[in-house]
Design a protein around this motif. Structure first.
Motif, PDB file in Angstrom:
ATOM      1  N   VAL A  93       1.294  -0.914  -0.220  1.00 13.19           N
ATOM      2  CA  VAL A  93      -0.397   0.220   0.058  1.00 13.19           C
ATOM      3  C   VAL A  93       1.246   1.383  -0.335  1.00 13.19           C
ATOM      4  CG1 VAL A  93      -1.204   1.668   1.152  1.00 13.19           C
ATOM      5  CG2 VAL A  93      -1.876  -1.223   1.023  1.00 13.19           C
ATOM      6  N   TYR A  94       0.780   1.978  -0.606  1.00 13.98           N
ATOM      7  CA  TYR A  94       1.918   3.620  -0.964  1.00 13.98           C
ATOM      8  C   TYR A  94       1.401   4.216  -0.492  1.00 13.98           C
ATOM      9  CZ  TYR A  94       4.897   0.944  -3.758  1.00 13.98           C
ATOM     10  OH  TYR A  94       5.707   0.402  -4.542  1.00 13.98           O
ATOM     11  N   TYR A  95       1.258   5.795   0.396  1.00 15.07           N
ATOM     12  CA  TYR A  95       0.760   6.236   1.199  1.00 15.07           C
ATOM     13  C   TYR A  95       1.539   7.933   0.767  1.00 15.07           C
ATOM     14  CZ  TYR A  95      -1.535   2.756   4.227  1.00 15.07           C
ATOM     15  OH  TYR A  95      -2.195   1.889   4.654  1.00 15.07           O
ATOM     16  N   CYS A  96       0.812   9.186   0.981  1.00 19.19           N
ATOM     17  CA  CYS A  96       1.055  10.305  -0.141  1.00 19.19           C
ATOM     18  C   CYS A  96       1.308  10.943   1.633  1.00 19.19           C
ATOM     19  CB  CYS A  96       0.479  10.440  -1.106  1.00 19.19           C
ATOM     20  SG  CYS A  96       0.995  12.345  -1.163  1.00 19.19           S
ATOM     21  N   ALA A  97       2.328  11.850   1.320  1.00 18.65           N
ATOM     22  CA  ALA A  97       1.859  12.083   2.808  1.00 18.65           C
ATOM     23  C   ALA A  97       2.782  14.017   2.714  1.00 18.65           C
ATOM     24  CB  ALA A  97       3.222  11.577   3.681  1.00 18.65           C
ATOM     25  N   ALA A  98       2.934  15.013   3.715  1.00 14.48           N
ATOM     26  CA  ALA A  98       3.135  15.827   3.402  1.00 14.48           C
ATOM     27  C   ALA A  98       3.755  16.835   4.624  1.00 14.48           C
ATOM     28  CB  ALA A  98       1.422  16.860   3.098  1.00 14.48           C
ATOM     29  N   SER A  99       4.878  17.336   4.376  1.00 16.36           N
ATOM     30  CA  SER A  99       5.510  18.352   5.588  1.00 16.36           C
ATOM     31  C   SER A  99       5.478  19.686   5.253  1.00 16.36           C
ATOM     32  CB  SER A  99       6.272  17.596   5.422  1.00 16.36           C
ATOM     33  OG  SER A  99       7.089  18.303   7.221  1.00 16.36           O
ATOM     34  N   SER A 100       5.258  20.059   6.523  1.00 15.41           N
ATOM     35  CA  SER A 100       5.704  21.504   6.176  1.00 15.41           C
ATOM     36  C   SER A 100       6.939  22.141   6.886  1.00 15.41           C
ATOM     37  CB  SER A 100       4.220  22.412   7.286  1.00 15.41           C
ATOM     38  OG  SER A 100       4.460  22.438   8.314  1.00 15.41           O
ATOM     39  N   ARG A 101       7.513  21.022   7.539  1.00 14.00           N
ATOM     40  CA  ARG A 101       8.460  21.859   8.155  1.00 14.00           C
ATOM     41  C   ARG A 101      10.050  21.022   7.639  1.00 14.00           C
ATOM     42  NH1 ARG A 101       8.742  18.051  12.274  1.00 14.00           N
ATOM     43  NH2 ARG A 101       7.088  16.576  11.050  1.00 14.00           N
ATOM     44  N   VAL A 102       9.984  19.413   6.840  1.00 10.93           N
ATOM     45  CA  VAL A 102      11.402  19.295   6.259  1.00 10.93           C
ATOM     46  C   VAL A 102      11.061  18.403   5.043  1.00 10.93           C
ATOM     47  CG1 VAL A 102      12.417  18.938   8.640  1.00 10.93           C
ATOM     48  CG2 VAL A 102      11.514  17.282   7.356  1.00 10.93           C
ATOM     49  N   PHE A 103      12.017  18.060   3.950  1.00  9.66           N
ATOM     50  CA  PHE A 103      12.174  17.458   3.308  1.00  9.66           C
ATOM     51  C   PHE A 103      13.164  15.957   3.857  1.00  9.66           C
ATOM     52  CE2 PHE A 103      13.623  16.380  -0.823  1.00  9.66           C
ATOM     53  CZ  PHE A 103      14.469  16.040  -0.887  1.00  9.66           C
ATOM     54  N   GLY A 104      12.522  14.969   3.613  1.00 10.93           N
ATOM     55  CA  GLY A 104      13.321  14.555   4.578  1.00 10.93           C
ATOM     56  C   GLY A 104      12.499  13.019   4.690  1.00 10.93           C
ATOM     57  N   ARG A 105      13.079  11.697   5.362  1.00 14.19           N
ATOM     58  CA  ARG A 105      12.857  10.682   5.440  1.00 14.19           C
ATOM     59  C   ARG A 105      12.389   9.571   6.384  1.00 14.19           C
ATOM     60  NH1 ARG A 105      17.459   6.811   2.100  1.00 14.19           N
ATOM     61  NH2 ARG A 105      17.737   7.686   0.192  1.00 14.19           N
ATOM     62  N   PHE A 106      11.890  10.385   7.142  1.00 13.47           N
ATOM     63  CA  PHE A 106      11.063   9.543   7.992  1.00 13.47           C
ATOM     64  C   PHE A 106       9.844   9.864   8.594  1.00 13.47           C
ATOM     65  CE2 PHE A 106      15.433   8.298   9.659  1.00 13.47           C
ATOM     66  CZ  PHE A 106      16.645   9.200   9.484  1.00 13.47           C
ATOM     67  N   LYS A 107       9.031   8.788   8.605  1.00 16.47           N
ATOM     68  CA  LYS A 107       8.085   9.644   9.053  1.00 16.47           C
ATOM     69  C   LYS A 107       7.182  10.186   9.857  1.00 16.47           C
ATOM     70  CE  LYS A 107       7.035   5.026  10.178  1.00 16.47           C
ATOM     71  NZ  LYS A 107       8.295   4.269  10.154  1.00 16.47           N
ATOM     72  N   LYS A 108       8.324  10.405  10.657  1.00 13.79           N
ATOM     73  CA  LYS A 108       7.695  11.928  11.657  1.00 13.79           C
ATOM     74  C   LYS A 108       8.066  12.979  11.533  1.00 13.79           C
ATOM     75  CE  LYS A 108      12.984  11.652  13.937  1.00 13.79           C
ATOM     76  NZ  LYS A 108      13.186  12.927  13.093  1.00 13.79           N
ATOM     77  N   ASP A 109       9.025  12.458   9.789  1.00 18.95           N
ATOM     78  CA  ASP A 109       9.134  14.619   9.219  1.00 18.95           C
ATOM     79  C   ASP A 109       7.475  14.851   8.716  1.00 18.95           C
ATOM     80  OD1 ASP A 109      11.485  13.275   7.770  1.00 18.95           O
ATOM     81  OD2 ASP A 109      11.248  14.439   9.736  1.00 18.95           O
ATOM     82  N   TYR A 110       6.886  14.060   8.486  1.00 19.69           N
ATOM     83  CA  TYR A 110       5.112  14.451   7.858  1.00 19.69           C
ATOM     84  C   TYR A 110       3.998  14.058   8.929  1.00 19.69           C
ATOM     85  CZ  TYR A 110       8.326  13.367   4.193  1.00 19.69           C
ATOM     86  OH  TYR A 110       8.917  13.529   2.481  1.00 19.69           O
ATOM     87  N   ASP A 111       3.671  15.720   8.085  1.00 20.32           N
ATOM     88  CA  ASP A 111       2.495  15.828   9.133  1.00 20.32           C
ATOM     89  C   ASP A 111       1.003  15.463   8.590  1.00 20.32           C
ATOM     90  OD1 ASP A 111       4.381  18.919   8.648  1.00 20.32           O
ATOM     91  OD2 ASP A 111       4.143  17.893  10.766  1.00 20.32           O
ATOM     92  N   TYR A 112       0.869  14.871   7.813  1.00 23.50           N
ATOM     93  CA  TYR A 112      -0.090  14.862   6.941  1.00 23.50           C
ATOM     94  C   TYR A 112      -0.334  13.425   5.757  1.00 23.50           C
ATOM     95  CZ  TYR A 112      -1.298  19.144   8.477  1.00 23.50           C
ATOM     96  OH  TYR A 112      -1.595  20.492   8.837  1.00 23.50           O
ATOM     97  N   TRP A 113      -0.565  12.551   6.418  1.00 21.10           N
ATOM     98  CA  TRP A 113      -1.142  11.063   5.460  1.00 21.10           C
ATOM     99  C   TRP A 113      -2.330  11.117   4.451  1.00 21.10           C
ATOM    100  CZ3 TRP A 113       3.137   8.284   5.572  1.00 21.10           C
ATOM    101  CH2 TRP A 113       4.292   8.646   6.044  1.00 21.10           C
ATOM    102  N   GLY A 114      -2.234  10.303   3.601  1.00 18.91           N
ATOM    103  CA  GLY A 114      -3.050   9.797   2.813  1.00 18.91           C
ATOM    104  C   GLY A 114      -3.220   8.871   3.520  1.00 18.91           C
ATOM    105  N   GLN A 115      -4.724   7.357   2.687  1.00 17.09           N
ATOM    106  CA  GLN A 115      -5.478   6.551   2.780  1.00 17.09           C
ATOM    107  C   GLN A 115      -4.260   5.596   2.716  1.00 17.09           C
ATOM    108  OE1 GLN A 115      -7.498   6.576   5.463  1.00 17.09           O
ATOM    109  NE2 GLN A 115      -7.194   8.279   6.487  1.00 17.09           N
ATOM    110  N   GLY A 116      -4.151   5.428   1.027  1.00 17.88           N
ATOM    111  CA  GLY A 116      -2.827   4.421   0.362  1.00 17.88           C
ATOM    112  C   GLY A 116      -3.810   4.585  -0.185  1.00 17.88           C
ATOM    113  N   THR A 117      -3.458   4.185  -1.610  1.00 15.45           N
ATOM    114  CA  THR A 117      -2.855   3.037  -2.844  1.00 15.45           C
ATOM    115  C   THR A 117      -2.372   1.186  -2.683  1.00 15.45           C
ATOM    116  OG1 THR A 117      -4.405   3.273  -5.356  1.00 15.45           O
ATOM    117  CG2 THR A 117      -1.832   4.417  -4.016  1.00 15.45           C
ATOM    118  N   GLN A 118      -3.085   1.222  -2.933  1.00 12.29           N
ATOM    119  CA  GLN A 118      -2.830   0.060  -3.326  1.00 12.29           C
ATOM    120  C   GLN A 118      -2.197  -0.746  -4.615  1.00 12.29           C
ATOM    121  OE1 GLN A 118      -2.598  -3.413  -1.096  1.00 12.29           O
ATOM    122  NE2 GLN A 118      -1.019  -3.887  -2.490  1.00 12.29           N
ATOM    123  N   VAL A 119      -0.643  -1.108  -5.055  1.00 12.03           N
ATOM    124  CA  VAL A 119      -0.183  -1.764  -6.082  1.00 12.03           C
ATOM    125  C   VAL A 119       0.174  -3.206  -5.694  1.00 12.03           C
ATOM    126  CG1 VAL A 119       2.392  -1.480  -7.073  1.00 12.03           C
ATOM    127  CG2 VAL A 119       1.099   0.350  -6.329  1.00 12.03           C
TER     128      VAL A 119
END
Length: 123
Positions: A93-119
């Motif tokens: 399942v692929y999830y999109c995420a948005a961060s207002s703070r950093v350009f990063g690789r870690f889940k904790k960097d992101y503030d908002y998440w989508g519901q996901g789409t199955q691949v």
């Protein structure tokens, strides 16, 4: 509150391609770095790719580098993940995420998440 909606997932044979899209509700979309993560059944959610606010910088996990391309269209509030040469191990399942703070690789960097789409990639 930013709402993210992913689309474009599906079933594809190994070696095939898919393009995922993530549409954001936020009019100040260009203020957010955007990322993609994926989670295979039984596994932790892992980093796939990220793109900076203007789209100038991108970063990819080693497992997808050279096969996946991340881009964004700030006029359409949308990011795109072009996935080529897909492998069965890309199934997740692929999830999109948005961060207002950093350009990063870690889940904790992101503030908002989508519901996901199955691949699903068949061998």
């Amino acid at each position: 509150q930013v709402q993210l909606v992913e689309s474009g997932g599906g079933l594809v044979q190994a070696g095939g391609s898919l393009r995922l899209s993530c549409a954001a509700s936020e009019r100040t979309f260009s203020n957010y770095a955007m990322g993609w993560f994926r989670q295979a059944s039984g596994n932790e959610r892992e980093f796939v790719a990220t793109i900076s606010w203007t789209g100038v910088r991108t970063d990819y996990a080693d497992t997808v580098k050279g096969r996946f391309t991340l881009s964004r269209d700030n006029a359409k509030n949308t990011v795109y993940l072009q996935m080529n040469s897909l492998k069965p191990e890309d199934t997740a399942v692929y999830y999109c995420a948005a961060s207002s703070r950093v350009f990063g690789r870690f889940k904790k960097d992101y503030d908002y998440w989508g519901q996901g789409t199955q691949v699903t990639v068949s061998s």
